[in-house]
Design a protein around this motif. Structure first.
Motif, short mmCIF file in Angstrom:
data_model
loop_
_atom_site.label_atom_id
_atom_site.label_comp_id
_atom_site.label_asym_id
_atom_site.label_seq_id
_atom_site.Cartn_x
_atom_site.Cartn_y
_atom_site.Cartn_z
N LYS A 9 -5.87 -11.92 3.97
CA LYS A 9 -4.57 -11.99 3.29
C LYS A 9 -4.11 -10.61 2.82
CE LYS A 9 -5.67 -16.61 1.50
NZ LYS A 9 -5.89 -17.42 0.28
N TYR A 10 -5.07 -9.73 2.56
CA TYR A 10 -4.74 -8.40 2.08
C TYR A 10 -4.59 -7.38 3.22
CZ TYR A 10 -6.72 -10.37 -2.26
OH TYR A 10 -7.01 -11.16 -3.35
N HIS A 11 -4.98 -7.76 4.43
CA HIS A 11 -5.11 -6.79 5.53
C HIS A 11 -4.08 -6.98 6.63
CE1 HIS A 11 -9.66 -5.96 4.59
NE2 HIS A 11 -8.86 -5.73 3.57
N LEU A 12 -2.98 -7.65 6.36
CA LEU A 12 -1.99 -7.91 7.41
C LEU A 12 -1.40 -6.59 7.91
CD1 LEU A 12 -0.14 -10.95 5.79
CD2 LEU A 12 -1.77 -11.02 7.69
N SER A 13 -1.20 -6.52 9.23
CA SER A 13 -0.65 -5.30 9.83
C SER A 13 0.85 -5.22 9.60
CB SER A 13 -0.94 -5.29 11.34
OG SER A 13 -2.34 -5.29 11.58
N ASN A 14 1.42 -4.11 9.97
CA ASN A 14 2.86 -3.91 9.81
C ASN A 14 3.62 -4.69 10.88
OD1 ASN A 14 2.93 -2.21 7.54
ND2 ASN A 14 2.27 -0.49 8.79
N THR A 15 3.75 -5.95 10.68
CA THR A 15 4.42 -6.84 11.62
C THR A 15 5.38 -7.73 10.83
OG1 THR A 15 2.77 -8.59 11.37
CG2 THR A 15 2.34 -6.91 13.05
N TYR A 26 0.80 -1.22 0.00
CA TYR A 26 0.00 0.00 0.00
C TYR A 26 0.84 1.28 0.00
CZ TYR A 26 1.09 0.89 4.94
OH TYR A 26 1.73 1.16 6.11
N ALA A 27 1.99 1.28 0.68
CA ALA A 27 2.68 2.53 0.97
C ALA A 27 3.16 3.26 -0.28
CB ALA A 27 3.86 2.27 1.91
N ALA A 28 3.85 2.55 -1.16
CA ALA A 28 4.36 3.18 -2.38
C ALA A 28 3.93 2.44 -3.64
CB ALA A 28 5.89 3.25 -2.33
N GLY A 29 3.08 1.44 -3.47
CA GLY A 29 2.62 0.67 -4.62
C GLY A 29 3.62 -0.33 -5.12
N GLN A 30 4.60 -0.70 -4.29
CA GLN A 30 5.64 -1.65 -4.71
C GLN A 30 5.04 -3.01 -5.04
OE1 GLN A 30 8.62 -2.44 -1.75
NE2 GLN A 30 9.97 -3.51 -3.17
N LEU A 31 5.46 -3.59 -6.17
CA LEU A 31 4.94 -4.88 -6.60
C LEU A 31 5.37 -5.99 -5.63
CD1 LEU A 31 3.41 -6.45 -8.85
CD2 LEU A 31 5.64 -6.80 -9.94
N VAL A 32 4.39 -6.78 -5.20
CA VAL A 32 4.65 -7.93 -4.32
C VAL A 32 4.55 -9.23 -5.10
CG1 VAL A 32 3.83 -9.23 -2.30
CG2 VAL A 32 3.88 -6.72 -2.25
N SER A 33 3.51 -9.34 -5.94
CA SER A 33 3.31 -10.58 -6.69
C SER A 33 2.59 -10.28 -8.00
CB SER A 33 2.50 -11.58 -5.86
OG SER A 33 2.26 -12.77 -6.57
N HIS A 34 3.00 -10.98 -9.05
CA HIS A 34 2.39 -10.82 -10.37
C HIS A 34 1.83 -12.16 -10.81
CE1 HIS A 34 2.04 -9.14 -14.51
NE2 HIS A 34 2.33 -10.37 -14.88
N ARG A 82 -6.92 -2.83 5.54
CA ARG A 82 -7.58 -2.24 4.37
C ARG A 82 -6.96 -2.79 3.09
NH1 ARG A 82 -5.22 3.19 5.42
NH2 ARG A 82 -3.84 1.75 6.49
N HIS A 83 -7.71 -2.73 2.01
CA HIS A 83 -7.13 -2.98 0.69
C HIS A 83 -7.97 -2.26 -0.36
CE1 HIS A 83 -10.21 -6.18 0.21
NE2 HIS A 83 -9.99 -6.06 -1.09
N MET A 84 -7.37 -2.05 -1.52
CA MET A 84 -8.06 -1.38 -2.63
C MET A 84 -7.76 -2.12 -3.93
SD MET A 84 -7.58 2.54 -3.94
CE MET A 84 -7.23 2.71 -5.69
N VAL A 85 -8.82 -2.40 -4.70
CA VAL A 85 -8.69 -3.08 -5.99
C VAL A 85 -9.04 -2.09 -7.10
CG1 VAL A 85 -9.51 -5.00 -7.41
CG2 VAL A 85 -9.37 -5.26 -4.92
N HIS A 111 -4.00 -3.28 -3.89
CA HIS A 111 -3.10 -2.57 -2.98
C HIS A 111 -3.43 -3.01 -1.55
CE1 HIS A 111 -1.70 0.34 -6.09
NE2 HIS A 111 -2.87 0.03 -6.62
N MET A 112 -2.48 -3.64 -0.89
CA MET A 112 -2.71 -4.29 0.40
C MET A 112 -2.13 -3.45 1.54
SD MET A 112 -1.62 -8.17 -0.73
CE MET A 112 0.08 -7.63 -1.10
#
Length: 390
Positions: free
Chosen positions: A348-354, A81-89, A204-207, A199-200
């Protein structure tokens, strides 16, 4: 069973109802669709039609009409979510050999189905509000104005607030999932490609994905929330509220949210899968039988699958009741599995900053890079299932 000349009343002119009308009409039934609205419309939202849904549209001769109105999807991208960095394609081209995957505005799919239904000589009656249904050898549909219809078969495709569902199952109150969602479409000012971006973020998440030749972008944003009272799809909200909730989202998410001028908000409620789908020549279809949360993008597609199987089961059975029994048998396990998968997917999309979040994202990166086919293979049970071949 010969359906030629049998009369069918379909309640609801949504995606499931129109697909059912078309599927039954092609088998010779005389079909009438009742819609309480003054026009067949669906505004403000996009949807995803995966290969298992395209298989139904192809069998009904509508794949070309849909593709002319839709964007062919190329991939699903999971992003931080923070900068839109790609996690998985997730490369949807790995589904080659199957039907394609499309993004389409819901109104465009409704138009495609409605045009086909009218061309097939199906009667569509607007401003027809159903009061109740009485199952029986010749079921009755009683309208709010007192008028009655007595078809051979009634199909309840009228969604979450179905008039037929409580007749067959009683009233079971849904429960709030502690999640709310916003939906809107915005101009595609960022050149959003033919991919679904997820965006995870923490809780929260946004599609987002493109619609209408790439001119618009569909947005669905979800937040965990403790309380909510009203269930509905058309509750207007302030765009600034949406932007405030997702203020720490960067990259494409922030750019898209800056374009929002009109947005709708709704609480996500979980309705159980109906234990009884049919009785007395009446049957439930789509959300009226198995409402699903939006986290697998399968609600509309499951309704289309239902419609095809309903017609096929009736055609192969000796009686209407036998056909309806086979319809439920063929559909209930699959739809229950999809509903369960969607209900479990949001976390799966809502994991906290841990550390768990970092480990999970690292695992997704490695898996999509090292074993992309295996990543896509986890969805085979959904996408490669073709009800038209069973």
């Amino acid at each position: 069973m010969e359906l030629f000349g049998k009369t069918v009343c379909v309640i609801g002119a949504g995606i499931g109802g129109l697909t059912a009308a078309l599927a039954l009409r092609r088998l010779g039934a005389k079909v009438c669709v009742l819609e309480q609205a003054e026009a067949i419309t669906e505004v403000g939202a996009g949807l995803q039609v995966s290969p298992n849904g395209i298989a139904v549209l192809r069998a009904l001769g509508l794949e070309g009409a849909l593709s002319a109105r839709a964007v062919r999807a190329r991939a699903v991208e999971l992003r931080d979510y923070a900068a839109g960095q790609l996690v998985s394609h997730l490369d949807l081209s790995l589904l080659d050999g199957e039907a394609p995957y499309y993004f389409v505005h819901r109104a465009d799919l409704i138009t495609c189905l409605a045009d086909a239904v009218r061309a097939a000589d199906v009667k569509v009656l607007l401003l027809q509000k159903v009061n109740t249904v009485v199952p029986g050898a010749r079921p009755k549909v009683i309208l709010s104005n007192g008028a009655e219809m007595k078809p051979d078969l009634v199909v309840g495709a009228d969604g979450l607030h179905s008039r037929l569902r409580p007749v067959l199952n009683g009233t079971i109150a849904p429960f709030f999932t502690r999640q709310v969602a916003w939906r809107t479409t915005v101009p595609n000012t960022i050149g959003h490609g033919p991919v679904a971006q997820v965006h995870m973020g923490p809780h929260r998440h946004m599609v987002s994905y493109p619609l209408r030749g790439g001119e618009r972008v569909n947005i669905v944003a979800v937040q965990e929330q403790v309380g909510w009272s009203e269930e509905g799809w058309q509750i207007a909200d302030d765009p600034d509220t949406l932007r405030r909730v997702f203020a720490d989202f960067g990259g494409d998410a922030r750019a898209l949210l800056s374009e929002v001028t009109d947005v709708r908000k709704w609480g996500l409620f979980r309705h159980p899968v109906a234990p009884v789908w049919h009785k007395g020549n009446c049957a439930l279809l789509g959300d009226s039988a198995h409402p699903t949360l939006p986290f697998m993008a399968q609600g509309a597609v499951m309704a289309m699958e239902d419609a095809w199987v309903l017609g096929d089961a009736l055609q192969k059975a000796a009686t209407i009741e036998d056909g309806l029994s086979q319809y439920q048998t063929r559909r209930e396990m699959r739809t229950a599995r999809v509903v369960a998968a969607a209900s479990k997917n949001a976390w799966k999309y809502h994991l906290s900053n841990t550390p768990i979040r970092k480990i999970a994202h690292l695992g997704l990166r490695v898996a999509s890079a090292v074993a992309p086919k295996k990543m896509m293979g986890q969805f085979d049970w959904i996408y490669r299932h073709d009800v038209t071949q069973s």
